[in-house]
Enzyme design. Sequence first.
Site, PDB file in Angstrom:
ATOM      1  N   ASP A 483       0.803  -1.225   0.000  1.00  0.00           N
ATOM      2  CA  ASP A 483       0.000   0.000   0.000  1.00  0.00           C
ATOM      3  C   ASP A 483       0.835   1.273   0.000  1.00  0.00           C
ATOM      4  O   ASP A 483       0.336   2.342  -0.326  1.00  0.00           O
ATOM      5  CB  ASP A 483      -0.819   0.061   1.305  1.00  0.00           C
ATOM      6  CG  ASP A 483      -2.058  -0.784   1.237  1.00  0.00           C
ATOM      7  OD1 ASP A 483      -2.490  -1.091   0.125  1.00  0.00           O
ATOM      8  OD2 ASP A 483      -2.572  -1.134   2.303  1.00  0.00           O
TER       9      ASP A 483
HETATM   10  C1  BGC Z   1      -2.836  -3.939   4.438  1.00  0.00           C
HETATM   11  C2  BGC Z   1      -2.583  -4.798   3.237  1.00  0.00           C
HETATM   12  C3  BGC Z   1      -1.298  -4.408   2.573  1.00  0.00           C
HETATM   13  C4  BGC Z   1      -0.150  -4.402   3.561  1.00  0.00           C
HETATM   14  C5  BGC Z   1       1.137  -3.938   2.954  1.00  0.00           C
HETATM   15  C6  BGC Z   1      -1.634  -3.969   5.345  1.00  0.00           C
HETATM   16  O1  BGC Z   1      -1.828  -3.097   6.390  1.00  0.00           O
HETATM   17  O2  BGC Z   1      -3.971  -4.412   5.102  1.00  0.00           O
HETATM   18  O3  BGC Z   1      -3.655  -4.671   2.337  1.00  0.00           O
HETATM   19  O4  BGC Z   1      -1.054  -5.321   1.539  1.00  0.00           O
HETATM   20  O5  BGC Z   1      -0.470  -3.580   4.657  1.00  0.00           O
HETATM   21  O6  BGC Z   1       1.122  -2.593   2.636  1.00  0.00           O
END
Ligand code: BGC
Length: 811
Positions: A483
């Site tokens: 993200d």
């Molecule tokens: C989110 C995921 C994401 C991950 C890496 C998590 O907090 O829920 O959707 O893939 O972080 O960024």
Amino acid sequence: MKFGHFDDLAREYVITNPRTPYPWINYLGNEDFFGLISHTAGGYSFYKDARFRRLTRYRYNNVPWDDGGRYFYIQDGDCVWSPGWKPVRTELDEYSCRHGMSYTIIKGVKRGIEAEAVFFVPLNTWAEVHRLTLTNRSRAARAFKLFSFVEWCLWNAHDDMNNLQRNFSTGEVEVDGSAIYHKTEYRERRDHYAFYAVNAPLAGFDTDRDTFLGPYNGFDRPAAVIEGKPRNSEAHGWSPIASHCVDIRLKPGEAKTLVFVLGYVENAAEEKWERKGVINKAKARGLIDRFATAAGVDAAFQELRAFWDGLLSHYVLRSGDERLDRMVNIWNQYQCMVTFNLSRSASYFETGIGRGLGFRDSNQDLVGFVHQVPERARQRILDLAATQFADGSAYHQYQPLTKRGNSDIGGNFNDDPLWLILSTTAYIKETGDFSILDEQVPFDNDEHTAQSHFEHLKRSVHHTVDNLGPHGLPLIGRADWNDCLNLNCFSNDPNESFQTTGNRAGRTAESLMIAGQFVLYGREFAALCRRIGKEDEAARTQEHVDRMVNAVLAHGWDGAWFLRAYDFFGKKVGSKENEEGKIFIESQGLCTMAGIGLVEGKVVQALDAVRERLDCDFGLLLNQPAFTRYLIEYGEISSYPQGYKENAAVFCHNNPWIMIGETVLGRGDRAFEYYRKIAPAYLEEISDLHKLEPYVYAQMVAGRDAYRPGEAKNSWLTGTAAWNYYAITQFILGIKPGYDALDIDPCIPPAWDGFTVTRVFRGATYDIEVRNPRHVSKGIRQVSVDGKIIAGRSIPIADPGTQHRVIVELG
Ligand code: BGC
């Protein structure tokens, strides 16, 4: 340092020192009604949706932490104490908290009085039961007062914290016998109320918080408790609570059990009222009656235990390593149920008001859950698919209460759609239920647009194909799985969110992580098409996959590992050419899992680079070197201080990708070494450093660049649970459901002599013994089923109800 111990027979973690480095929590409830409960009885309850139907109030990031919960107070003359130590914090003579499978038992002993509270949500029930047993262990007759306490939340947990100008005037309650009802807003649009009842006559009660506590007191010193005088207060606005006061008299050795029920009721519009202004309590009374006797409670508790016995019987490992067994057989599976239920919504790091159920998160969570309750997995897959758009993209999250997608945390994450293929194929392999592909599923919840679920999968594949960048690699969109790698965001304003702020329109930034993912799940889709006779679709998909492999080999290889991405300007991300962030784990994981460049030796090289550059004492780091300054063209990832979160922490979710990559190479020792490094049961001795529960995975562990390497954050709700379960059970232990067989292909440390697994698959039970007399990592010499040697390593599917003995010899 440890703060307790595992009790594997009871499937419990027993905390014996209440001063854990952080609240260590558990979850109550598995379907509609949920509770979070800490080892000192903190936490809260909600119905379905931690944001929209919050029943009890909780304070985030408060001082002291973990304030608000299901509290009991014992007023024994001048000694006031709580069985869970908090909130009063009187030193106890004995204390224990047993976190078990969907229940928690907290016991405190003080001055010869023992108080044991069992907290659980009975199956299929919209209520929590708190069974409190008070025992007089002393030689004298004893008389004391018992107070209960919960604080109501005014339903919408977000509004409850913010809209005080309204909320302080809306609170309403009713008291009826020993039941306290919370009915705020019931007079208008709500069809629901909550209640807290006890099966004993009251010496008094309180429903107004400030009267109960006294205006300047905290939960640790409620005036009513200290004075032993309930005020019989009636809340009008402000902060409604429910507190019962019961007089207890116990002869030496005598015990008394009180049953408290914290329930939630919905009434149809025409059945809302008993008479003007008085709510219809029929359903609540039904619930209260059901648990009026200890026998009713015990039966419900036994039912819950039997439910878990059943769930945990589908995959049972005996490896000779008790930590591994307790992870695989108990805690990892349990955590997978919790992540299935709550995605990333409600934990002690997720407030329950921020995130609903995530599209990519929930799809991935299914691979750790589908063998437990496949019917629920099926429904979840269809719910997720219904939040997809016609072009194959998807809302990033939806609220569980409405099942509608929303853009609160952004959209346009280009990895999202492909995870639907992983979840759906995992479901079909587990169950053999191909009918899910024919289900009619709407796009964006609009029934007029419904198409088959198969069509949804097809559009997931095509969403990638339709969104390729200049190198023929997938466009990253807002971000891929990570993200925080925001290559199109360009935010210079601290008041903007990296997740929702407007993207620069650009069709340049490409992701090697999605490329690997596409090869993996594109192939999976092609295989599914072949299995159901859609040869043309299979061939078309295979072409796209082949093209992607070529694009990765041509443009995604950096010499010794896979690049991570191309940025907005077409510059390499995750390359030896970069000053920081030269190598990232995600593309190594997905591309090696997909076996891209296996024959050319690229998988070995990439995984050796991971070993050399990303491995540390606490697991595999997300990237190296860590970013030491903010890079506007990378976004949030570079906003974190070094060693935390997506900037060079051990982000546990992606470690199993490398474990699985190692099994592609047959390096079982490395795969298992990486597994052990992050599996919480192996970290129990360093609980003081690790800080979080030693029975569940945390999202991240601070990396070697951090101030306190090894310190974990964000326990419970993480894709780490499902992925580690998937990696250990299907790739390391190697017992893998297929469409038409149970495939066996372990990849273990050569030192192991073997292991046994009992696997219930499509209703039949397989007792599988894996023997490793030649001490290899991988490779099968022979497999026998019920004494007969079979060709290959796929065990044919047997009739439901039958039991089979499988012997696998490696070598
Ligand atoms: C989110 C995921 C994401 C991950 C890496 C998590 O907090 O829920 O959707 O893939 O972080 O960024």
